[in-house]
Design an enzyme around this catalytic site. Sequence first.
Site, short mmCIF file in Angstrom:
data_model
loop_
_atom_site.label_atom_id
_atom_site.label_comp_id
_atom_site.label_asym_id
_atom_site.label_seq_id
_atom_site.Cartn_x
_atom_site.Cartn_y
_atom_site.Cartn_z
N HIS A 199 0.92 -1.36 -0.09
CA HIS A 199 -0.05 -0.11 0.08
C HIS A 199 0.97 1.18 -0.09
O HIS A 199 0.73 2.18 -0.79
CB HIS A 199 -0.75 -0.03 1.35
CG HIS A 199 -1.92 0.97 1.43
ND1 HIS A 199 -3.23 1.34 1.11
CD2 HIS A 199 -1.44 2.48 1.76
CE1 HIS A 199 -3.64 2.25 1.31
NE2 HIS A 199 -2.65 3.26 1.82
N GLU A 200 1.78 1.48 0.87
CA GLU A 200 2.68 2.42 0.89
C GLU A 200 3.45 2.50 -0.25
O GLU A 200 3.75 3.77 -0.65
CB GLU A 200 3.43 2.48 2.34
CG GLU A 200 2.47 2.61 3.66
CD GLU A 200 1.48 3.73 3.78
OE1 GLU A 200 2.09 4.67 3.16
OE2 GLU A 200 0.56 3.56 4.41
N HIS B 119 1.92 4.68 -2.80
CA HIS B 119 2.10 5.94 -2.67
C HIS B 119 3.22 6.57 -3.23
O HIS B 119 3.54 7.49 -3.90
CB HIS B 119 1.94 6.58 -1.20
CG HIS B 119 0.58 6.53 -0.66
ND1 HIS B 119 -0.41 7.15 -1.46
CD2 HIS B 119 0.09 5.89 0.39
CE1 HIS B 119 -1.62 7.04 -0.43
NE2 HIS B 119 -1.15 6.19 0.57
N HIS C 185 3.55 6.45 -6.94
CA HIS C 185 2.68 7.66 -7.42
C HIS C 185 3.63 8.97 -7.53
O HIS C 185 3.54 9.54 -8.49
CB HIS C 185 1.34 7.63 -6.60
CG HIS C 185 0.58 8.69 -7.16
ND1 HIS C 185 -0.68 8.97 -6.40
CD2 HIS C 185 0.43 9.30 -8.44
CE1 HIS C 185 -1.49 9.76 -7.33
NE2 HIS C 185 -0.93 9.97 -8.47
#
Length: 644
Positions: free
Chosen positions: A441-442, A445, A448
């Site tokens: 999940h992290e 980020h 991105h």
Amino acid sequence: MSATHKLLHLVKFRCLWTNVRRKVTTWSPVGAAFNVKPLKRLELFEKNVGLFGVPELSCPAGFQVATQTALRNTELLLHRVCCSPPGLETVQCFDQLSDGLCKVADLADFIKVAHPDPAYREAAEKTCIEIGTVVEKLNTNVELCKSLKNLLDNPKAVAELDPDTKRVAELFMFDFEISGIHLDDKLRKEAVALHVKLLDLSNEFLIGSHVPNRIAKSAIPEHLQVHFASEGSFIQIGGLHADSPDDLLTFISILINPYEFLFLRKLLTGKMSSRKTAKDFQMMREMKKKLNPRNAELMPWDHPFLSGVLRAERYNIEPSLYSPYFSLGACMEGLNNLFSQLYGVSLMSEHPGAGEVWSEDVRKLAVVHETEGLLGYIYCDFFQRRDKPHQDCHFTIRGGRWCQETDQYQLPVVVLMLSLPHPTKSAPTLLTPGMMENLFHEMGHAMHSMLGRTRYQHVTGTRCATDFAEVPSILMEYFATDYRVISQFARHYETGQPLPESMVTRLCESKKVCGAADTQLQIFYAALDQIYHSQPHNRSTTEILKEMQEKFYGLPYIPNTAWQLRFSHLIGYGAKYYSYLMSRAVASMVWKQCFVQDPLNREMGERYRREMLAHGGAKEPMLMVEGKYKCFSYDFTAFFLIRN
């Protein structure tokens, strides 16, 4: 390289792989970097390059130097933008002004919570306050706003702007408007003072939400005191202990803290799926009665633990069965392979310079594209240490942008913060399935930020609409639970055996257990966040919590508890916590549309990067997802109506 240095290099290299060969011999360099403790090196003769390679930050006093430099540059740019004719240069100056302040403030914002040295944390906090105050004043600077308004009110000048530049100009104007630029002089000054006070209160609340409560030992049962740090006749209670089988332990962790309650009070001056949720709660009650017949009443804090017990019992997914297959190095190797296949991107471990990192167990990764070269840097602060927040986070340290002054792209720099156990002499860091998903999940980020190639830093990477910012990270959770991805890296750290597909299937099926209750909990969080930020209230935040919990959740409020004091998302996500639910819906549809058939499809990965990730906040999320940019065919208009 001298003969001596060559010898030392070979000895270090050989030592590293000797350690690895005691277990599995097939780790890639990035996998080995996270599965083996870094070798200590002598830095006596190395020049201190400063935190993140910023020379001024080789000592705490450097924050003041960096702050003053940024403020001087701000004055120069302020004069320049106010004197320039309306056009492209106006927006470029605005972005340069924002970038100069953000590069110092964002770095300080991270250091104030992460650095183990109190002197660094204190210096960083002063910088945050000083620059935050300047930003609030700039947001109500009439002359600065007038220069932007002259541009946006000039049809000919606007027509000459490219779409990205026009959008950034409109976003800057929006910042002026929400800061009260339209008010008269007196009210504008009051607005600035209120915003500055809000910054101070927000900072106090965020710190307090992670700081342990100090409670007298006499108030806590003796058999529970061993779970907390001792301080004379007091104990320090930190964290929520949500996974503890002892519900009294969790209750103690959310007892009201009057000091923190005061800051939240100053700061803040329809049921769905009810039938399925009720069924889930009934399953939890039955399980609690089975585990604890003397105290079978279902409490709000029982949810995380009991839902986990139900999943484990039904599908035999005890985390200890999975952890040997999920060493940290294996997971990082898996991420590296995934990004390589989807985007042509590799994660390369680099040894940081002297003074570049704030803790010796921080790893530095260079993100390199097979044809575009270096894209940016990710600093991985993954391991537990004293005074470190127990929260998984992504921090932007420096945003990417095209620099007209150097004719080069400013490479993004981010930090990923986790709280993982340290490796031991006999085993690397082993992750539970939940920890592995959080890592993915992290990293969503981070990528991105890395894959964005925006012209302006004001809209770089995760600096986009809040209800879109979580889409790339939640999408990564789908990759983390797909056997076609997992099978490429999940192998036993001792035997090298791959994780059986049946175990992954059971893990995925188990997620459906108590799914309605989990969603209902998120709805409650979102509703509470909305109510807290909607209007002034003449009652305490705890009274509001009680009402919202009974209305939107289904489990009763327990007197003398104040869970909201640990809800750090009230800051930053204020009134926008609903974004998690919205982003999850969007990510689900993106997965089904693009990756469910083949999660390693390079063509789709390139398309996803080109049409979504690359734009950061420079494109309207609704248009990107809806299909205007030919990426996805679903109509998401309804999802984004709440924002507009």
